[in-house]
Design a protein around this motif. Structure first.
Motif, short mmCIF file in Angstrom:
data_model
loop_
_atom_site.label_atom_id
_atom_site.label_comp_id
_atom_site.label_asym_id
_atom_site.label_seq_id
_atom_site.Cartn_x
_atom_site.Cartn_y
_atom_site.Cartn_z
N TYR A 101 -29.15 8.24 9.53
CA TYR A 101 -29.19 8.67 10.93
C TYR A 101 -29.63 7.57 11.90
CZ TYR A 101 -28.04 13.50 9.87
OH TYR A 101 -27.37 14.62 9.48
N THR A 141 -19.56 19.36 13.80
CA THR A 141 -20.40 20.55 13.87
C THR A 141 -19.84 21.52 14.92
OG1 THR A 141 -21.73 19.47 15.53
CG2 THR A 141 -22.48 19.27 13.25
N GLY A 195 -33.09 18.09 16.27
CA GLY A 195 -31.87 17.42 15.78
C GLY A 195 -30.67 17.64 16.67
N GLY A 216 -28.23 15.84 17.75
CA GLY A 216 -26.96 15.14 17.55
C GLY A 216 -26.58 14.33 18.78
N GLU A 241 -35.72 14.12 17.84
CA GLU A 241 -34.61 13.41 17.22
C GLU A 241 -35.16 12.24 16.40
OE1 GLU A 241 -31.08 13.67 16.92
OE2 GLU A 241 -31.84 12.15 15.54
N ALA A 242 -34.71 12.15 15.14
CA ALA A 242 -35.21 11.09 14.27
C ALA A 242 -34.46 9.77 14.46
CB ALA A 242 -35.08 11.52 12.81
N ASN A 270 -29.21 23.50 15.49
CA ASN A 270 -27.94 23.73 14.80
C ASN A 270 -27.73 22.62 13.78
OD1 ASN A 270 -25.32 25.22 14.63
ND2 ASN A 270 -24.53 23.18 15.09
N CYS A 303 -30.39 19.17 6.80
CA CYS A 303 -30.66 17.76 6.46
C CYS A 303 -32.13 17.51 6.16
CB CYS A 303 -30.09 16.79 7.49
SG CYS A 303 -30.55 17.11 9.16
N1 SAH Z 1 -27.36 19.67 16.21
C1 SAH Z 1 -26.31 18.68 16.25
C2 SAH Z 1 -26.46 17.58 15.19
C3 SAH Z 1 -26.56 18.02 13.76
S1 SAH Z 1 -26.72 16.63 12.66
C4 SAH Z 1 -24.95 19.34 16.19
O1 SAH Z 1 -24.89 20.51 15.83
O2 SAH Z 1 -23.96 18.67 16.47
C5 SAH Z 1 -28.46 16.59 12.36
C6 SAH Z 1 -29.29 16.08 13.49
O3 SAH Z 1 -30.67 16.15 13.11
C7 SAH Z 1 -29.06 14.65 13.88
O4 SAH Z 1 -29.26 14.56 15.28
C8 SAH Z 1 -30.15 13.91 13.11
O5 SAH Z 1 -30.41 12.64 13.60
C9 SAH Z 1 -31.29 14.87 13.27
N2 SAH Z 1 -32.36 14.81 12.27
C10 SAH Z 1 -32.22 14.76 10.94
N3 SAH Z 1 -33.43 14.81 10.33
C11 SAH Z 1 -34.35 14.90 11.32
C12 SAH Z 1 -35.77 14.99 11.36
N4 SAH Z 1 -36.49 14.99 10.25
N5 SAH Z 1 -36.37 15.07 12.58
C13 SAH Z 1 -35.64 15.08 13.73
N6 SAH Z 1 -34.30 14.99 13.74
C14 SAH Z 1 -33.66 14.90 12.57
#
Ligand code: SAH
Length: 372
Positions: free
Chosen positions: A36, A50, A85, A87, A115-116, A154, A159
């Protein structure tokens, strides 16, 4: 071999096998070489797509859900809208556009994104630059502002790193579970192994209750970070009226089996095939989430299929309205295709589920049935 693969192997050589959760965490989130932090993985040119990326209708009806939830929270004049998260920020931008339907709601909200990935944070800032609503980022949920809150996520829970256990001795009950590990085989390649000793007594006590019928070699997955999130929600939700909505893929009853999967350019690949360059996810165990909520007395809904949830939010009516506003037959066909992808049982409709946690004393959230 990727740089990350070399580092993972060196770590296993020095420290011994690692858990699946450690492997997932380093592959997805390593700040230098993780999946990511180093890319924008979404969309048709990316590795996966998604629901909000498929259609604006998804975020729009979630926006309506947010407005109704704010009403259910007794219209607090200041409301935190937190997304986990986000995205590329598409769902939030569709929600904020929908927020203009209720100016008092729009005035009440301030947005915090968790957001990570620095790469995705930059994309989110761009997507949400002109919404007229202040958007901030927080590193963790604990660091996000307190007060009445709506949390949305969402495809966030899938993940979060999972641990896997294999039942080696069903006669021993929970003491028969051994952790599945990532190790190196004789050719120095990443491979699965199993810990020689059973999991700790504390972990045995934390396993979901519905697993008594496990047989030899059954595989169970747990998600410790989900437990941590549910615990955090229960504390936050006891202070102020709050709700959290998660939509993700997975079964509504705990099932045995290995669901860890890697995706590259919309195709499944091996989980060890290119560490740090493939998306790793696992199915969300909605029954386990409900179990976690009940241990901390946090009200939670049933897991509701995405097609039922979105239908109750009026997505078909939104599709018709959007179609009518477009004179172009191609655009109308596209809207129908998008709706089909989100709703059909063979597509996302059944596999994806929505679940909602909330403070004690709030009404049933829009889109859900009374817990049976
Ligand atoms: N919600 C968005 C993206 C889904 S993908 C959509 O539906 O399109 C997963 C998202 O979670 C990405 O933005 C990824 O960078 C973030 N993510 C994954 N692990 C995370 C964590 N531990 N803390 C914060 N964000 C995280």
């Amino acid at each position: 071999m990727s740089k990350l693969e070399a580092r993972i192997k060196a770590r296993i050589t020095a420290e011994g096998p690692m858990s699946i959760a450690e492997y997932m965490a380093v592959c997805l989130l390593d700040p230098v070489d993780g999946y990511y932090p180093t890319r924008d993985p979404l969309g048709s040119d990316g590795d996966f797509i998604t629901a909000p990326e498929i259609s604006q209708m998804f975020g729009e009806v979630i926006g309506l859900w947010c407005i109704q939830s704010w009403i259910d929270l007794s219209r607090p004049p200041a409301l935190n809208l937190i997304e986990l998260g986000p995205g590329r920020g598409i769902m939030m931008s569709d929600i904020l556009r929908t927020a203009t339907l209720d100016p008092a709601f729009k005035k009440a909200i301030s947005v915090t994104l968790i957001e990570a990935s620095a790469a995705l944070e930059a994309v989110q800032a761009k997507t949400l630059a002109n919404t007229g609503i202040s958007v901030n980022w927080a590193s963790t949920l604990a660091n996000a502002p307190d007060g009445p809150t709506l949390i949305i996520g969402n495809e966030f829970l899938d993940c979060l790193p999972i641990r896997q256990f294999i039942q080696k001795d069903p006669f021993a009950g929970n003491a028969g579970w051994h952790e599945r590990l990532v190790t190196l085989d004789d050719d120095d390649c990443l491979s699965f192994g199993v810990a020689p000793i059973a999991i700790s007594e504390q972990l045995q006590g934390d396993l979901p209750s519905a697993i008594d019928e496990a047989r030899t070699d059954d595989l169970l997955e747990i998600c410790p970070s989900a437990r941590q999130i549910v615990d955090e929600l229960s504390v936050r939700f006891s202070r102020h009226p709050c709700r959290a909505l998660f939509i993700d893929y997975g079964p509504d009853a705990t099932e045995f089996g290995d669901t860890l999967q890697a995706l590259k350019r919309h195709e499944k690949v091996g989980v060890f095939s290119n560490p740090g360059n493939t998306d790793l996810t696992a199915r969300v165990d909605f029954a386990a989430l409900q179990g976690m909520a009940s241990t901390v007395a946090l009200p939670v809904t049933n897991a509701t299929m995405q097609r039922e949830f979105l239908s109750k939010l009026g997505i078909e009516m939104r599709a018709v309205a959007l179609s009518k506003s477009s004179a172009n037959p191609d655009a109308r066909a596209k809207i129908a295709r998008q709706l089909h992808r989100l709703m059909d049982s063979e597509e996302m409709g059944d596999l994806f589920k929505a679940i909602c946690f909330q403070s004690i004393g709030l009404p049933l959230p829009l889109g859900f049935r009374e817990v049976s």
